[in-house]
Design a protein around this motif. Structure first.
Motif, PDB file in Angstrom:
ATOM      1  N   VAL A   1       0.921  -1.328  -0.048  1.00 20.77           N
ATOM      2  CA  VAL A   1      -0.020  -0.135  -0.037  1.00 20.77           C
ATOM      3  C   VAL A   1       0.976   1.349  -0.033  1.00 20.77           C
ATOM      4  CG1 VAL A   1      -1.826   1.366   0.957  1.00 20.77           C
ATOM      5  CG2 VAL A   1      -1.869  -1.232   1.293  1.00 20.77           C
ATOM      6  N   PRO A   2       1.031   1.868  -1.274  1.00 17.17           N
ATOM      7  CA  PRO A   2       1.819   3.152  -1.199  1.00 17.17           C
ATOM      8  C   PRO A   2       1.209   4.198  -0.233  1.00 17.17           C
ATOM      9  CG  PRO A   2       1.342   2.468  -3.451  1.00 17.17           C
ATOM     10  CD  PRO A   2       0.379   1.653  -2.418  1.00 17.17           C
ATOM     11  N   TYR A   3       2.216   5.068   0.451  1.00 15.99           N
ATOM     12  CA  TYR A   3       1.604   6.047   1.502  1.00 15.99           C
ATOM     13  C   TYR A   3       0.640   7.120   0.822  1.00 15.99           C
ATOM     14  CZ  TYR A   3       4.976   4.078   4.735  1.00 15.99           C
ATOM     15  OH  TYR A   3       5.372   2.987   5.400  1.00 15.99           O
ATOM     16  N   GLY A   4       1.109   7.518  -0.382  1.00 19.89           N
ATOM     17  CA  GLY A   4       0.489   8.530  -1.062  1.00 19.89           C
ATOM     18  C   GLY A   4      -1.036   8.150  -1.525  1.00 19.89           C
ATOM     19  N   ARG A   5      -1.452   6.841  -1.718  1.00 20.82           N
ATOM     20  CA  ARG A   5      -2.782   6.402  -2.075  1.00 20.82           C
ATOM     21  C   ARG A   5      -3.566   6.047  -0.893  1.00 20.82           C
ATOM     22  NH1 ARG A   5      -3.076   7.238  -7.296  1.00 20.82           N
ATOM     23  NH2 ARG A   5      -1.254   6.386  -8.287  1.00 20.82           N
ATOM     24  N   MET A   6      -3.193   6.234   0.458  1.00 25.84           N
ATOM     25  CA  MET A   6      -4.147   6.313   1.477  1.00 25.84           C
ATOM     26  C   MET A   6      -4.712   7.260   1.651  1.00 25.84           C
ATOM     27  SD  MET A   6      -1.474   4.757   4.388  1.00 25.84           S
ATOM     28  CE  MET A   6      -0.522   3.640   4.182  1.00 25.84           C
TER      29      MET A   6
ATOM     30  N   LYS B   1      -7.310  -0.561   9.614  1.00 26.45           N
ATOM     31  CA  LYS B   1      -7.734  -0.768   8.493  1.00 26.45           C
ATOM     32  C   LYS B   1      -7.241   0.586   7.572  1.00 26.45           C
ATOM     33  CE  LYS B   1     -11.938  -3.159   9.746  1.00 26.45           C
ATOM     34  NZ  LYS B   1     -13.342  -3.418   9.821  1.00 26.45           N
ATOM     35  N   LEU B   2      -6.668   0.007   6.413  1.00 23.81           N
ATOM     36  CA  LEU B   2      -6.482   1.221   5.544  1.00 23.81           C
ATOM     37  C   LEU B   2      -7.186   1.553   4.253  1.00 23.81           C
ATOM     38  CD1 LEU B   2      -2.579  -0.071   5.319  1.00 23.81           C
ATOM     39  CD2 LEU B   2      -3.451   1.972   6.694  1.00 23.81           C
ATOM     40  N   HIS B   3      -7.606   2.525   4.034  1.00 18.02           N
ATOM     41  CA  HIS B   3      -8.827   2.772   3.088  1.00 18.02           C
ATOM     42  C   HIS B   3      -7.955   3.651   1.841  1.00 18.02           C
ATOM     43  CE1 HIS B   3     -12.306   1.471   5.313  1.00 18.02           C
ATOM     44  NE2 HIS B   3     -11.497   1.880   6.497  1.00 18.02           N
ATOM     45  N   THR B   4      -8.000   3.052   0.724  1.00 18.80           N
ATOM     46  CA  THR B   4      -7.477   3.695  -0.371  1.00 18.80           C
ATOM     47  C   THR B   4      -8.433   3.977  -1.658  1.00 18.80           C
ATOM     48  OG1 THR B   4      -7.110   1.627  -1.750  1.00 18.80           O
ATOM     49  CG2 THR B   4      -5.242   2.330  -0.103  1.00 18.80           C
TER      50      THR B   4
ATOM     51  N   ASN C   1      -8.025  -4.747   0.332  1.00 22.29           N
ATOM     52  CA  ASN C   1      -8.471  -5.250   1.715  1.00 22.29           C
ATOM     53  C   ASN C   1      -7.285  -5.137   2.688  1.00 22.29           C
ATOM     54  OD1 ASN C   1      -9.895  -6.501   3.858  1.00 22.29           O
ATOM     55  ND2 ASN C   1      -9.867  -8.306   3.087  1.00 22.29           N
ATOM     56  N   ALA C   2      -6.807  -3.947   2.785  1.00 27.90           N
ATOM     57  CA  ALA C   2      -5.426  -3.543   3.629  1.00 27.90           C
ATOM     58  C   ALA C   2      -5.940  -3.650   5.205  1.00 27.90           C
ATOM     59  CB  ALA C   2      -4.773  -2.638   3.051  1.00 27.90           C
ATOM     60  N   GLU C   3      -5.750  -4.794   5.773  1.00 26.43           N
ATOM     61  CA  GLU C   3      -6.093  -4.399   7.474  1.00 26.43           C
ATOM     62  C   GLU C   3      -4.834  -5.182   8.143  1.00 26.43           C
ATOM     63  OE1 GLU C   3      -9.944  -5.792   7.967  1.00 26.43           O
ATOM     64  OE2 GLU C   3      -9.384  -7.658   8.646  1.00 26.43           O
ATOM     65  N   ILE C   4      -4.783  -4.738   9.341  1.00 28.55           N
ATOM     66  CA  ILE C   4      -3.673  -5.674  10.156  1.00 28.55           C
ATOM     67  C   ILE C   4      -4.371  -5.674  11.319  1.00 28.55           C
ATOM     68  CG2 ILE C   4      -1.359  -5.525  11.410  1.00 28.55           C
ATOM     69  CD1 ILE C   4      -0.690  -3.158   9.432  1.00 28.55           C
ATOM     70  N   PRO C   5      -4.742  -7.081  11.691  1.00 27.19           N
ATOM     71  CA  PRO C   5      -5.553  -7.488  12.789  1.00 27.19           C
ATOM     72  C   PRO C   5      -4.498  -7.791  13.907  1.00 27.19           C
ATOM     73  CG  PRO C   5      -5.441  -9.211  11.620  1.00 27.19           C
ATOM     74  CD  PRO C   5      -4.984  -8.168  10.612  1.00 27.19           C
ATOM     75  N   GLY C   6      -4.882  -7.717  15.023  1.00 27.54           N
ATOM     76  CA  GLY C   6      -4.335  -8.019  16.383  1.00 27.54           C
ATOM     77  C   GLY C   6      -3.285  -7.303  16.864  1.00 27.54           C
ATOM     78  N   LEU C   7      -3.099  -6.010  16.597  1.00 21.13           N
ATOM     79  CA  LEU C   7      -2.038  -5.090  17.083  1.00 21.13           C
ATOM     80  C   LEU C   7      -2.404  -4.671  18.377  1.00 21.13           C
ATOM     81  CD1 LEU C   7      -1.997  -2.442  13.990  1.00 21.13           C
ATOM     82  CD2 LEU C   7      -0.304  -4.164  14.526  1.00 21.13           C
ATOM     83  N   PRO C   8      -1.575  -4.488  19.400  1.00 23.56           N
ATOM     84  CA  PRO C   8      -1.653  -4.037  20.511  1.00 23.56           C
ATOM     85  C   PRO C   8      -2.072  -2.393  20.442  1.00 23.56           C
ATOM     86  CG  PRO C   8       0.550  -5.011  20.429  1.00 23.56           C
ATOM     87  CD  PRO C   8       0.072  -5.239  19.179  1.00 23.56           C
ATOM     88  N   ASP C   9      -3.035  -2.165  21.433  1.00 17.84           N
ATOM     89  CA  ASP C   9      -3.721  -0.722  21.267  1.00 17.84           C
ATOM     90  C   ASP C   9      -2.702   0.387  20.868  1.00 17.84           C
ATOM     91  OD1 ASP C   9      -6.243  -1.508  21.609  1.00 17.84           O
ATOM     92  OD2 ASP C   9      -6.167  -1.339  23.659  1.00 17.84           O
ATOM     93  N   GLY C  10      -1.486   0.261  21.844  1.00 17.97           N
ATOM     94  CA  GLY C  10      -0.458   1.247  21.693  1.00 17.97           C
ATOM     95  C   GLY C  10       0.200   1.460  20.408  1.00 17.97           C
TER      96      GLY C  10
ATOM     97  N   ARG D   1      -0.048   4.231  17.516  1.00 17.22           N
ATOM     98  CA  ARG D   1       1.220   4.832  16.911  1.00 17.22           C
ATOM     99  C   ARG D   1       1.271   4.640  15.246  1.00 17.22           C
ATOM    100  NH1 ARG D   1       5.504   3.678  14.201  1.00 17.22           N
ATOM    101  NH2 ARG D   1       5.048   1.106  14.117  1.00 17.22           N
ATOM    102  N   LEU D   2       0.872   3.543  14.872  1.00 19.78           N
ATOM    103  CA  LEU D   2       0.583   3.192  13.440  1.00 19.78           C
ATOM    104  C   LEU D   2      -0.020   3.971  12.800  1.00 19.78           C
ATOM    105  CD1 LEU D   2       2.238   1.224  11.590  1.00 19.78           C
ATOM    106  CD2 LEU D   2       0.743  -0.572  11.751  1.00 19.78           C
ATOM    107  N   ARG D   3      -1.319   4.240  13.407  1.00 18.28           N
ATOM    108  CA  ARG D   3      -2.296   4.848  12.649  1.00 18.28           C
ATOM    109  C   ARG D   3      -1.863   6.540  12.316  1.00 18.28           C
ATOM    110  NH1 ARG D   3      -6.486   5.793  16.747  1.00 18.28           N
ATOM    111  NH2 ARG D   3      -5.258   7.396  17.457  1.00 18.28           N
ATOM    112  N   GLU D   4      -1.183   7.001  13.691  1.00 19.06           N
ATOM    113  CA  GLU D   4      -0.625   8.565  13.472  1.00 19.06           C
ATOM    114  C   GLU D   4       0.436   8.570  12.346  1.00 19.06           C
ATOM    115  OE1 GLU D   4      -2.163  11.101  14.760  1.00 19.06           O
ATOM    116  OE2 GLU D   4      -3.578   9.907  15.579  1.00 19.06           O
ATOM    117  N   GLN D   5       1.383   7.417  12.440  1.00 19.33           N
ATOM    118  CA  GLN D   5       2.426   7.447  11.422  1.00 19.33           C
ATOM    119  C   GLN D   5       2.007   7.423  10.337  1.00 19.33           C
ATOM    120  OE1 GLN D   5       5.711   7.641  12.616  1.00 19.33           O
ATOM    121  NE2 GLN D   5       6.537   7.085  10.377  1.00 19.33           N
TER     122      GLN D   5
END
Length: 170
Positions: free
Chosen positions: A107-112, A132-135, A141-150, A154-158
Motif C-alpha cells: 500500500v503506497p502511502y500516497g494512495r491512502m 484498516k487502510l482505505h485507499t 482489503n488492507a488491514e492489520i488485525p491483532g495489534l496492541p492498542d499502543g 502509533r501506526l495510525r498516526e505514523q
C-alpha cells in the motif's frame, strides 16, 4: 520455501500480537457451535423417532465430518496468526499473511485516503485492535488485525502523517 516476491530482501517483518490467537479461537468456537447445533437437528429427530425414514448413518456422519474439519481449522489458527505481519518502508506499507497461499499487499502511502482503527469485544478485552487502510481502490482489503492498542495508535498516526506528506507532493 519463501520466494523473493513474498519475502523481499532487507525487509524486517513486524508480527501481530500472539494474543490474537484467542480472538480467532473465540470466533471459531462461536461459528462452529452454531453450525454443529444446526447440523445435529436431524440426528436428534432420528433418535427420537420423528424422522424414521432418515438414515441414521447420515445424521451422524454430517456433524462428525464438520467437526473434523473444524478441528483441523482450530489446529491451523496459531500458525495463521504467526504468518500475519507488516513492514513500514520509505514509500509504502507491506502487509503479509497466509500459510498455504501466501500474500503480500503493498500500500503506497500516497494512495491512502484514511486510516481506521476498530476493536470488537474480545479484542478490547485483550487490549488489541485492527487497523484498516482505505485507499482509492474499492478492492483493497488492507488491514492489520491483532495489534496492541499502543502500536495501533502509533501506526495510525505514523501512516496518516506519511499519507498526508506523500499526497501533498502529488
Amino acid at each position: 520455501m519463501p520466494t523473493e516476491a513474498i519475502d523481499p530482501p532487507g525487509v524486517t517483518w513486524l508480527r501481530v500480537s500472539p494474543k490474537y490467537v484467542t480472538v480467532k479461537i473465540a470466533g471459531w468456537a462461536l461459528g462452529n457451535l452454531f453450525l454443529v447445533a444446526v447440523l445435529s437437528v436431524p440426528l436428534v429427530l432420528v433418535l427420537n423417532g420423528v424422522w424414521k425414514a432418515f438414515p441414521l448413518w447420515l445424521a451422524v456422519a454430517v456433524p462428525a465430518a464438520v467437526m473434523l474439519l473444524a478441528l483441523w481449522r482450530l489446529l491451523l489458527i496459531p500458525r495463521q496468526v504467526r504468518a500475519l505481519g507488516y513492514a513500514e518502508r520509505e514509500d509504502d506499507l507491506l502487509i503479509r499473511g497466509g500459510i498455504f497461499f501466501q500474500r503480500v499487499l503493498v500500500v503506497p502511502y500516497g494512495r491512502m485516503q484514511y486510516v481506521d482503527i476498530g476493536a470488537g469485544p474480545v479484542e478490547r478485552s485483550l487490549g488489541l485492535c485492527t487497523l484498516k487502510l482505505h485507499t482509492a481502490s474499492a478492492g483493497t482489503n488492507a488491514e492489520i488485525p491483532g495489534l496492541p492498542d499502543g502500536e495501533g495508535a502509533r501506526l495510525r498516526e505514523q501512516l496518516s502523517a506519511r499519507g498526508e506528506a506523500r499526497l501533498a507532493g502529488l
